[in-house]
Scaffold this active site. Structure first.
Site, PDB file in Angstrom:
ATOM      1  N   CYS A 164      -7.150  23.828  -4.394  1.00  0.00           N
ATOM      2  CA  CYS A 164      -8.435  23.268  -4.845  1.00  0.00           C
ATOM      3  C   CYS A 164      -9.265  24.289  -5.628  1.00  0.00           C
ATOM      4  CB  CYS A 164      -9.250  22.804  -3.629  1.00  0.00           C
ATOM      5  SG  CYS A 164      -8.522  21.481  -2.678  1.00  0.00           S
TER       6      CYS A 164
ATOM      7  N   VAL B 149     -10.676  23.584  -9.326  1.00  0.00           N
ATOM      8  CA  VAL B 149     -12.101  23.305  -9.540  1.00  0.00           C
ATOM      9  C   VAL B 149     -12.684  24.200 -10.634  1.00  0.00           C
ATOM     10  CG1 VAL B 149     -14.384  23.485  -8.482  1.00  0.00           C
ATOM     11  CG2 VAL B 149     -12.528  22.346  -7.263  1.00  0.00           C
TER      12      VAL B 149
END
Length: 514
Positions: free
Chosen positions: A154, A158
């Site tokens: 993640c 991101v």
């Protein structure tokens, strides 16, 4: 606390008075919402078993509770470990990789090699290029891989880290250290898709990045088999055994059998796997067979559209699924089905006839990955069971529901079969209380459902942490179907014993030789 003279496991340790006191004292911090009021807890617990709560539960959109799926990089790690001398490398935080390693290790009861470049707060702000430059060189220096399979978590996704640019930059700065290392990479954002999406993305990347743009002369004898996200080592072994009967040039692409089934003795960091040479010539094969259609959606596009190669899917779980796979091998190789397989099939059909009276009419709740469910539900229907609740949290948006409905339509009790795509196990809890079943089939996360509802759980799927060695068996092929038949039928007989052990009350049916 622990006594060095008498070390006990967690089950007994937490029953000691000092731990019980800690648990009791914690209640004062649990808030004033009724959580510490036993009567209120019991009242709410009973309400959650009602139809009223069920409607609210099934309409829930803002939160997922116990989804029975994992995130993308987990699947990418499995792919990496299916190739010779390959180290999975996760571009992200160390905690994520610790999770992936422990997840696989607890299921397979084997070590899981995997590294990360340990991105921290500064990397989250400034990007992870420096981490990757150091990480790839360290990985090569410490573990001497032939290939490093890079995926992301993640954090990296991101902030928008560009793996292509990062790998190029790392190679340029490595002063030749990485020149002879294959470094395929795939973006595997954890916040979308699931572990099967990550598997697909990594497999696609390895095949695209290791193969030339165009095929050389086609090898008419070679067939590729992609197993998909397969947690049963025995299934890989069984598929290779069946394939071997049709020829020596049927090659499994992404073969992680040996990596998670090593023997005692000196530990080897890398074990087995598809050779890099075979991987680099996959484009030249006559055809590719995927055993999990929905774990290889993007990979299929590469093989069909870019490679212009014949591509088929087979799901060799159960009788009809294995028949389809065997006949496809026969068609592609031009060879008759070997007598050995005909004998195996006959034995399976005989065993199915023996067990049919016990499985017939049993209502089953089942959950798992899309391809696993297609195969398992087909087998249950073959045996006359009723797949009352079929739950798939990571159900694909296209195709899967129609395929599953077609399978359920073959049941003599199709009107009692319900399909629940994109629902989680907390939703299944409501279904089990309002429309109970006889048995559940699923992974370890059904353990709480069993304790809550009393419905017996037959452990088939991924992950299974609380039982040993089930992953060593096959659930594919005729032998795998026989395993499934044995596990399910004997679980039914176990429950029958439980229900008929009351002396002079329920023991009139005692199925034993006298």
């Amino acid at each position: 606390m622990q006594d060095v003279e008498n070390i006990v496991n967690g089950q007994k340790l937490f029953l000691k008075p000092e731990y019980q006191a800690v648990f009791e004292n914690k209640k004062q911090f649990e808030g004033t919402t009724g959580a510490v009021d036993p009567k209120k807890v019991e009242e709410i617990a009973e309400w959650t078993k009602s139809w009223d709560y069920r409607e609210k539960n099934l309409s829930r959109e803002a939160i997922t509770i116990n989804p029975a799926k994992a995130c993308q990089p987990l699947g990418a790690v499995m792919v990496g470990l299916g190739f010779e001398d390959t180290m999975p490398y996760v571009h992200g935080s160390h905690g994520c990789v610790a999770y992936f390693r422990s997840y696989f290790t607890r299921h397979f009861k084997e070590p899981t090699p995997c590294v990360s470049d340990s991105m921290s707060e500064s990397a989250a702000v400034f990007g992870g290029l420096a981490n990757m430059k150091d990480g790839l060189r360290n990985c090569n220096a410490l573990y001497k891989p032939k290939m490093i399979a890079v995926s992301t978590t993640c954090m990296a996704e991101v902030i928008g880290d560009d793996l292509n640019a990062f790998v190029i930059g790392a190679r340029e700065e490595a002063e030749g250290e990485l020149d002879n290392i294959e470094i395929p990479y795939a973006h595997t954002p954890s916040f979308v898709g699931s572990h099967i999406t990550g598997y697909d993305n990594m497999m696609k990347s390895i095949l695209e990045q290791l193969n030339p743009p165009k095929a050389e002369a086609k090898d008419e004898e070679r067939i590729n088999i992609i197993p998909g996200f397969e947690p049963y080592i025995g299934s890989l072994r069984e598929i290779k055994k069946i394939s071997k009967l049709f020829g020596d040039k049927i090659i499994m692409i992404g073969d992680h059998e040996d990596q998670w089934d090593t023997g005692a003795g000196e530990y080897k960091l890398y074990a087995g796997g598809t050779t890099i040479a075979d991987t680099k010539t996959a484009i030249n094969a006559k055809a590719t067979i995927s055993l999990q259609k929905y774990s290889t959606v993007s990979t299929a596009k590469t093989i069909k559209n870019k490679w212009k190669q014949d591509y088929v899917t087979c799901n060799p779980i159960g009788l009809s699924g294995t028949d389809e796979f065997v006949m496809k091998l026969s068609e592609l190789t031009g060879k008759e089905v070997p007598e050995e397989l005909k004998v195996q099939r006959a034995r399976l059909v005989d065993a199915m006839q023996d067990s049919y009276p016990y499985m017939h009419g049993k209502k089953i709740a089942i959950w798992g990955d899309p391809d696993f469910l297609l195969g398992m539900v087909s087998f249950l229907v073959e045996m006359g069971s009723i797949p009352t609740h079929v739950v798939c949290n990571n159900a694909p948006r296209k195709g899967w529901e129609d395929e599953m409905k077609a399978i359920l339509a073959k049941s003599n009790s199709a009107n009692e079969c319900n399909l629940w795509p994109n629902k989680d196990l907390w939703a299944l809890r409501s279904l089990l209380f309002t429309e109970p079943v006889d048995f559940m089939i699923g992974n370890v996360y059904g353990k709480e459902l069993y304790r809550d509802t009393g419905i017996p759980l037959i452990r088939i799927g991924f992950p299974i942490f609380d039982r040993h060695h089930l992953h060593r068996y096959s659930i594919s092929g005729y032998e795998g179907a026989l395993n499934l038949l044995t596990w399910i039928t004997n679980a039914i007989l176990d429950q029958l014993d439980e229900e008929t052990k009351g002396i002079a009350k329920t023991d009139y049916f005692f199925d034993a030789v006298r």
